[in-house]
Scaffold this motif. Structure first.
Motif, mmCIF file in Angstrom:
data_model
loop_
_atom_site.group_PDB
_atom_site.id
_atom_site.type_symbol
_atom_site.label_atom_id
_atom_site.label_comp_id
_atom_site.label_asym_id
_atom_site.label_seq_id
_atom_site.Cartn_x
_atom_site.Cartn_y
_atom_site.Cartn_z
ATOM 1 N N LEU A 46 4.322 -47.641 0.179
ATOM 2 C CA LEU A 46 5.238 -48.317 1.103
ATOM 3 C C LEU A 46 5.722 -47.382 2.202
ATOM 4 O O LEU A 46 5.817 -47.765 3.369
ATOM 5 C CB LEU A 46 6.429 -48.880 0.325
ATOM 6 C CG LEU A 46 6.157 -50.125 -0.525
ATOM 7 C CD1 LEU A 46 7.365 -50.440 -1.404
ATOM 8 C CD2 LEU A 46 5.826 -51.314 0.357
ATOM 9 N N LEU A 47 6.034 -46.136 1.825
ATOM 10 C CA LEU A 47 6.482 -45.157 2.814
ATOM 11 C C LEU A 47 5.389 -44.882 3.832
ATOM 12 O O LEU A 47 5.638 -44.849 5.044
ATOM 13 C CB LEU A 47 6.888 -43.861 2.107
ATOM 14 C CG LEU A 47 7.296 -42.705 3.020
ATOM 15 C CD1 LEU A 47 8.519 -43.075 3.846
ATOM 16 C CD2 LEU A 47 7.575 -41.446 2.205
ATOM 17 N N GLN A 48 4.159 -44.699 3.345
ATOM 18 C CA GLN A 48 3.027 -44.427 4.244
ATOM 19 C C GLN A 48 2.811 -45.582 5.212
ATOM 20 O O GLN A 48 2.594 -45.375 6.416
ATOM 21 C CB GLN A 48 1.770 -44.197 3.399
ATOM 22 C CG GLN A 48 0.557 -43.758 4.185
ATOM 23 C CD GLN A 48 -0.627 -43.495 3.278
ATOM 24 O OE1 GLN A 48 -0.732 -44.030 2.175
ATOM 25 N NE2 GLN A 48 -1.535 -42.667 3.711
ATOM 26 N N GLU A 49 2.868 -46.805 4.698
ATOM 27 C CA GLU A 49 2.653 -47.975 5.542
ATOM 28 C C GLU A 49 3.800 -48.150 6.542
ATOM 29 O O GLU A 49 3.577 -48.501 7.706
ATOM 30 C CB GLU A 49 2.525 -49.223 4.661
ATOM 31 C CG GLU A 49 2.114 -50.476 5.411
ATOM 32 C CD GLU A 49 0.707 -50.426 5.962
ATOM 33 O OE1 GLU A 49 0.326 -51.374 6.671
ATOM 34 O OE2 GLU A 49 -0.009 -49.430 5.713
ATOM 35 N N SER A 79 5.694 -47.996 12.032
ATOM 36 C CA SER A 79 6.727 -47.476 12.944
ATOM 37 C C SER A 79 6.094 -46.730 14.104
ATOM 38 O O SER A 79 6.523 -46.874 15.261
ATOM 39 C CB SER A 79 7.684 -46.553 12.192
ATOM 40 O OG SER A 79 8.419 -47.266 11.228
ATOM 41 N N ALA A 80 5.066 -45.929 13.821
ATOM 42 C CA ALA A 80 4.376 -45.181 14.877
ATOM 43 C C ALA A 80 3.698 -46.127 15.862
ATOM 44 O O ALA A 80 3.742 -45.920 17.082
ATOM 45 C CB ALA A 80 3.354 -44.228 14.263
ATOM 46 N N MET A 81 3.062 -47.190 15.337
ATOM 47 C CA MET A 81 2.403 -48.152 16.219
ATOM 48 C C MET A 81 3.425 -48.885 17.088
ATOM 49 O O MET A 81 3.209 -49.088 18.290
ATOM 50 C CB MET A 81 1.597 -49.154 15.387
ATOM 51 C CG MET A 81 0.366 -48.551 14.729
ATOM 52 S SD MET A 81 -0.591 -49.758 13.799
ATOM 53 C CE MET A 81 -1.247 -50.767 15.107
ATOM 54 N N ILE A 82 4.544 -49.284 16.495
ATOM 55 C CA ILE A 82 5.587 -49.974 17.255
ATOM 56 C C ILE A 82 6.146 -49.062 18.344
ATOM 57 O O ILE A 82 6.356 -49.486 19.490
ATOM 58 C CB ILE A 82 6.708 -50.456 16.316
ATOM 59 C CG1 ILE A 82 6.204 -51.588 15.418
ATOM 60 C CG2 ILE A 82 7.934 -50.916 17.100
ATOM 61 C CD1 ILE A 82 7.102 -51.910 14.256
ATOM 62 N N ARG A 113 6.486 -44.661 -8.453
ATOM 63 C CA ARG A 113 6.296 -43.597 -7.453
ATOM 64 C C ARG A 113 5.097 -43.895 -6.567
ATOM 65 O O ARG A 113 5.133 -43.671 -5.352
ATOM 66 C CB ARG A 113 6.124 -42.242 -8.158
ATOM 67 C CG ARG A 113 7.432 -41.621 -8.637
ATOM 68 C CD ARG A 113 7.265 -40.137 -8.925
ATOM 69 N NE ARG A 113 6.244 -39.918 -9.942
ATOM 70 C CZ ARG A 113 6.490 -39.849 -11.249
ATOM 71 N NH1 ARG A 113 7.727 -40.010 -11.697
ATOM 72 N NH2 ARG A 113 5.511 -39.635 -12.114
ATOM 73 N N LEU A 114 4.009 -44.395 -7.175
ATOM 74 C CA LEU A 114 2.814 -44.721 -6.406
ATOM 75 C C LEU A 114 3.098 -45.819 -5.380
ATOM 76 O O LEU A 114 2.747 -45.701 -4.207
ATOM 77 C CB LEU A 114 1.688 -45.155 -7.354
ATOM 78 C CG LEU A 114 0.378 -45.615 -6.698
ATOM 79 C CD1 LEU A 114 -0.241 -44.471 -5.897
ATOM 80 C CD2 LEU A 114 -0.595 -46.128 -7.742
ATOM 81 N N VAL A 115 3.768 -46.875 -5.825
ATOM 82 C CA VAL A 115 4.078 -47.997 -4.935
ATOM 83 C C VAL A 115 5.013 -47.562 -3.810
ATOM 84 O O VAL A 115 4.807 -47.896 -2.636
ATOM 85 C CB VAL A 115 4.696 -49.169 -5.734
ATOM 86 C CG1 VAL A 115 5.242 -50.235 -4.778
ATOM 87 C CG2 VAL A 115 3.661 -49.786 -6.654
ATOM 88 N N LEU A 116 6.034 -46.784 -4.155
ATOM 89 C CA LEU A 116 6.965 -46.311 -3.131
ATOM 90 C C LEU A 116 6.269 -45.404 -2.123
ATOM 91 O O LEU A 116 6.552 -45.449 -0.928
ATOM 92 C CB LEU A 116 8.143 -45.582 -3.782
ATOM 93 C CG LEU A 116 9.141 -46.477 -4.528
ATOM 94 C CD1 LEU A 116 10.143 -45.631 -5.300
ATOM 95 C CD2 LEU A 116 9.848 -47.416 -3.570
ATOM 96 N N GLY A 117 5.347 -44.568 -2.616
ATOM 97 C CA GLY A 117 4.581 -43.705 -1.711
ATOM 98 C C GLY A 117 3.740 -44.515 -0.746
ATOM 99 O O GLY A 117 3.672 -44.216 0.453
#
Length: 201
Positions: A18-21, A26-29, A12-16
């Motif tokens: 990854l989602l944040q990153e 995506s926002a920067m792109i 869950r920590l890793v997926l969280g």
């Protein structure tokens, strides 16, 4: 995928993370793509005559949704009876949201934010006010330049493309308006979107 995650909590920590990153990238792109559309004249707008409260509400709802885990105070002051403005709801709300996000990111632990609308000669002004560290005169002259970022501790802790304010200004100008800044070191900042009222209003 490499088998390094040993239990469900780590997963869950890793997926969280990854989602944040993924959301950050995506926002920067999207900002870079949006800047490209603006610079090439391919940015299109859907025009409506709107109450300023619609634009503010859309931006505030998105901001609160993104900052559900953040500690801040946000005061919204939009009086009744303001003139309508001719605007692209999505584009102009996104510009307001960018100003709110900056106010949040570049303010210290005691985040006191305010968004207010007021009538002015032949139009409406929308202020986004923070209680941050303020911006010096040399930096105020460059703050709307593309890729420019103030170099201080807060900006180093918050990654960004340096395009948000440039895009916001160009969108406001496409609406026949102006984006201005009033700030002094130690006194916070006020970014103001000035918009003409819709014709016939």
């Amino acid at each position: 995928a490499m088998g390094r995650v040993r239990d469900e909590e780590q997963s869950r920590l890793v997926l969280g993370l990854l989602l944040q990153e993924t959301e950050r990238l995506s926002a920067m792109i999207e900002r870079v793509l949006d800047w490209g559309r603006i610079e090439s004249g391919r940015k299109t707008y859907v025009w409506e005559s709107l109450p300023v409260s619609d634009l503010v509400d859309t931006a505030v709802m998105a901001f609160r949704a993104q900052r559900m885990d953040g500690a801040f105070t946000l005061v919204v002051d939009v009086p009744d009876g303001l003139p309508l403005v001719k605007a692209d709801r999505e584009a102009l709300s996104a510009s307001l949201l960018n100003l709110l996000q900056n106010a949040y990111k570049y303010t210290g632990d005691d985040k006191q934010l305010r968004i207010r609308a007021r009538a002015e000669k032949r139009g409406v002004a929308i202020d986004v006010v923070d209680n941050g560290m303020g911006i010096s005169a040399p930096e105020r002259r460059k703050i709307f330049d593309r890729f420019y970022r103030i170099d201080n501790l807060l900006t180093r802790r918050n990654e960004g493309s340096g395009l948000g304010l440039s895009i916001a200004r160009r969108i406001v100008e496409a609406h026949g308006g102006k984006l201005s800044l009033s700030s002094h070191p130690g006194e916070g900042s006020t970014f103001t979107i000035h918009l003409p009222q819709a014709r016939g209003e």
